[in-house]
Design an enzyme around this catalytic site. Sequence first.
Site, PDB file in Angstrom:
ATOM      1  N   LYS A 122     -16.367 -10.868 -42.047  1.00 23.22           N
ATOM      2  CA  LYS A 122     -15.055 -11.519 -42.002  1.00 23.22           C
ATOM      3  C   LYS A 122     -15.200 -13.018 -41.712  1.00 23.22           C
ATOM      4  O   LYS A 122     -14.589 -13.877 -42.365  1.00 23.22           O
ATOM      5  CB  LYS A 122     -14.204 -10.855 -40.914  1.00 23.22           C
ATOM      6  CG  LYS A 122     -12.964 -11.596 -40.543  1.00 23.22           C
ATOM      7  CD  LYS A 122     -11.931 -11.477 -41.607  1.00 23.22           C
ATOM      8  CE  LYS A 122     -10.831 -12.486 -41.425  1.00 23.22           C
ATOM      9  NZ  LYS A 122      -9.722 -12.264 -42.305  1.00 23.22           N
ATOM     10  N   CYS A 176      -6.328 -18.651 -39.720  1.00 22.67           N
ATOM     11  CA  CYS A 176      -7.577 -17.965 -40.066  1.00 22.67           C
ATOM     12  C   CYS A 176      -8.691 -18.971 -40.314  1.00 22.67           C
ATOM     13  O   CYS A 176      -9.610 -19.119 -39.525  1.00 22.67           O
ATOM     14  CB  CYS A 176      -7.382 -17.119 -41.316  1.00 22.67           C
ATOM     15  SG  CYS A 176      -5.968 -16.049 -41.189  1.00 22.67           S
TER      16      CYS A 176
HETATM   17  N1  SAJ Z   1      -6.707 -25.129 -48.812  1.00 20.17           N
HETATM   18  C1  SAJ Z   1      -7.166 -26.349 -49.306  1.00 20.17           C
HETATM   19  N2  SAJ Z   1      -7.800 -26.355 -50.502  1.00 20.17           N
HETATM   20  C2  SAJ Z   1      -7.994 -25.201 -51.231  1.00 20.17           C
HETATM   21  C3  SAJ Z   1      -7.552 -23.987 -50.715  1.00 20.17           C
HETATM   22  C4  SAJ Z   1      -6.902 -23.980 -49.492  1.00 20.17           C
HETATM   23  O1  SAJ Z   1      -7.010 -27.399 -48.699  1.00 20.17           O
HETATM   24  O2  SAJ Z   1      -8.557 -25.302 -52.331  1.00 20.17           O
HETATM   25  C5  SAJ Z   1      -6.033 -25.099 -47.516  1.00 20.17           C
HETATM   26  C6  SAJ Z   1      -4.614 -24.552 -47.592  1.00 20.17           C
HETATM   27  O3  SAJ Z   1      -3.697 -25.539 -47.952  1.00 20.17           O
HETATM   28  C7  SAJ Z   1      -4.417 -24.025 -46.190  1.00 20.17           C
HETATM   29  C8  SAJ Z   1      -5.810 -23.552 -45.785  1.00 20.17           C
HETATM   30  O4  SAJ Z   1      -6.708 -24.176 -46.684  1.00 20.17           O
HETATM   31  O5  SAJ Z   1      -4.020 -25.051 -45.298  1.00 20.17           O
HETATM   32  C9  SAJ Z   1      -6.025 -22.060 -45.805  1.00 20.17           C
HETATM   33  O6  SAJ Z   1      -5.343 -21.460 -46.904  1.00 20.17           O
HETATM   34  P1  SAJ Z   1      -6.004 -20.323 -47.813  1.00 20.17           P
HETATM   35  O7  SAJ Z   1      -5.039 -19.936 -48.855  1.00 20.17           O
HETATM   36  O8  SAJ Z   1      -7.342 -20.764 -48.261  1.00 20.17           O
HETATM   37  O9  SAJ Z   1      -6.302 -19.127 -46.805  1.00 20.17           O
HETATM   38  P2  SAJ Z   1      -5.420 -18.318 -45.722  1.00 20.17           P
HETATM   39  O10 SAJ Z   1      -5.745 -18.898 -44.370  1.00 20.17           O
HETATM   40  O11 SAJ Z   1      -3.997 -18.219 -46.100  1.00 20.17           O
HETATM   41  O12 SAJ Z   1      -6.073 -16.851 -45.875  1.00 20.17           O
HETATM   42  C10 SAJ Z   1      -7.473 -16.711 -45.679  1.00 20.17           C
HETATM   43  C11 SAJ Z   1      -8.037 -15.852 -46.816  1.00 20.17           C
HETATM   44  N3  SAJ Z   1      -9.487 -15.894 -46.776  1.00 20.17           N
HETATM   45  C12 SAJ Z   1     -10.227 -16.166 -47.882  1.00 20.17           C
HETATM   46  O13 SAJ Z   1      -9.724 -16.419 -48.937  1.00 20.17           O
HETATM   47  C13 SAJ Z   1     -11.707 -16.136 -47.703  1.00 20.17           C
HETATM   48  C14 SAJ Z   1      -7.531 -14.419 -46.689  1.00 20.17           C
HETATM   49  O14 SAJ Z   1      -8.151 -13.576 -47.637  1.00 20.17           O
HETATM   50  C15 SAJ Z   1      -7.851 -13.907 -45.267  1.00 20.17           C
HETATM   51  O15 SAJ Z   1      -7.394 -12.565 -45.093  1.00 20.17           O
HETATM   52  C16 SAJ Z   1      -7.122 -14.788 -44.289  1.00 20.17           C
HETATM   53  O16 SAJ Z   1      -7.667 -16.108 -44.402  1.00 20.17           O
HETATM   54  C17 SAJ Z   1      -7.351 -14.243 -42.883  1.00 20.17           C
HETATM   55  O17 SAJ Z   1      -6.427 -13.573 -42.377  1.00 20.17           O
HETATM   56  O18 SAJ Z   1      -8.440 -14.407 -42.343  1.00 20.17           O
END
Ligand code: SAJ
Length: 432
Positions: free
Chosen positions: A205, A259
């Site tokens: 995780k 997360c």
């Molecule tokens: N972000 C960027 N650039 C990107 C992608 C995301 O700046 O290219 C930023 C987003 O704007 C946001 C942050 O990253 O602020 C996180 O967003 P996210 O969509 O990447 O992830 P979370 O936090 O919503 O969900 C993640 C997911 N993990 C992965 O994709 C590895 C999800 O599957 C997990 O279940 C979740 O964390 C968790 O609960 O741990």
Amino acid sequence: MEFKSLCVLGLGYIGLPTASTFATHGLQVIGVDISERVVGMLRSGDVHIHEPGLRTLVQAAFRSGNLEVNRSPRPADAFVIAVPTPILDDKRADMRAVVAAAESISPHLRAGNLVVLESTSPPRTTLDVVAPILGRTGLRAGVDFHLAYSPERVLPGQILRELIENARVIGGITPACAEAGRDLYSLFVRGEIVLTDATTAEMVKLMENTYRDVNIALANEFGRLAERLGVDVWEAIALANLHPRVDILKPGPGVGGHCISIDPWFLVEAAPDLSPLIDQARRVNDGQPAHVAQRIENALGGLRGRAVAALGLAYKPDVDDLRQSPAVEVVHRLVAGGAQVRTWEPYAPTASVPGAEAASSLEAALAGADALLLLVDHRTFRQLEAAYAATLMRGRVAFDTRGAWRPSVWQAAGFQLVRLGVGERPVEGRHA
Ligand code: SAJ
């Protein structure tokens, strides 16, 4: 193993969908939350979380007669712990909720039960924290009752689908514990269920979210380089990603949510001497709001007295969740620099940032603004028409931190569009 009843501790983003899904799949479920407000809302038919489809699912679970909510646990065949594990100011994991949840299970624990920890936790938590607490009952983990770790991996905004379809890793403190976990989750999981040991499951995780954090940090660093070197990082990333083995994520105002901005610290805490890259990536992403605020200040030639319309406060598009949101941090910094900031967050219209004004609509946010700042690329903001914005604003500066707006369209409407990760292109580098 066969399960008839389940007790889910923590009715947040993970616990509530999990409890409701088990209930609609035939288990007698007691959902437990220590918050009187949460339990009260759920009992009165309301849902305290915005997640597509969740309200319908919770209502179906109550209608089935299989879901009850309560402030304390009751005896059940299985217990699932889904409570929050935030970080403390010194970036160490705050495990108080997990400890309290395990302690609250103890009086109800019976031989033959299964206990599953789902909360994201530092490696070895299941073995070193949960097992000893439950062991104080006199029942031995892995011998008298089953104990496993199974991480939730669902993406906010798509929780209900991913809960069922994603592959699920179940780590038992013994192989029999992992098998008991499989028997429970196979009631609704349609993705592959893979069994391992508890510490590997905890590590998996943390590795997933750390991988994403490091990738985003790299994108943010590429963005800063691009600004210095006169390159458009969005174009450069798109071109690099044409390579079959390259998949660079997107730069932005920082990494938020509960997360990805937290979990990598759990690995750093476990072994700081072995994790300089993870540590540095976190710092790069945490430094991004300051970088964005500085670029806006440069674009406006100072912040004092400037009216800035800030679009979006959520931590990412199309969710209402503001936890650890970099958008909020950027607004803080603009306010501290003397700007008059008006925010508009369509998914949480009453959300406010101290010192900034929470506008009541998009139009109210834009009215008379010197500059427009896109912090979250909600679908409605991506579709915002530059010509329409121009009719409401006083100034003509737009700043896009998400690579969402087409320069030609905004320029045609008379705007100076400043984009994160885009440097002034040197004349000699310009193609005809
Ligand atoms: N972000 C960027 N650039 C990107 C992608 C995301 O700046 O290219 C930023 C987003 O704007 C946001 C942050 O990253 O602020 C996180 O967003 P996210 O969509 O990447 O992830 P979370 O936090 O919503 O969900 C993640 C997911 N993990 C992965 O994709 C590895 C999800 O599957 C997990 O279940 C979740 O964390 C968790 O609960 O741990």
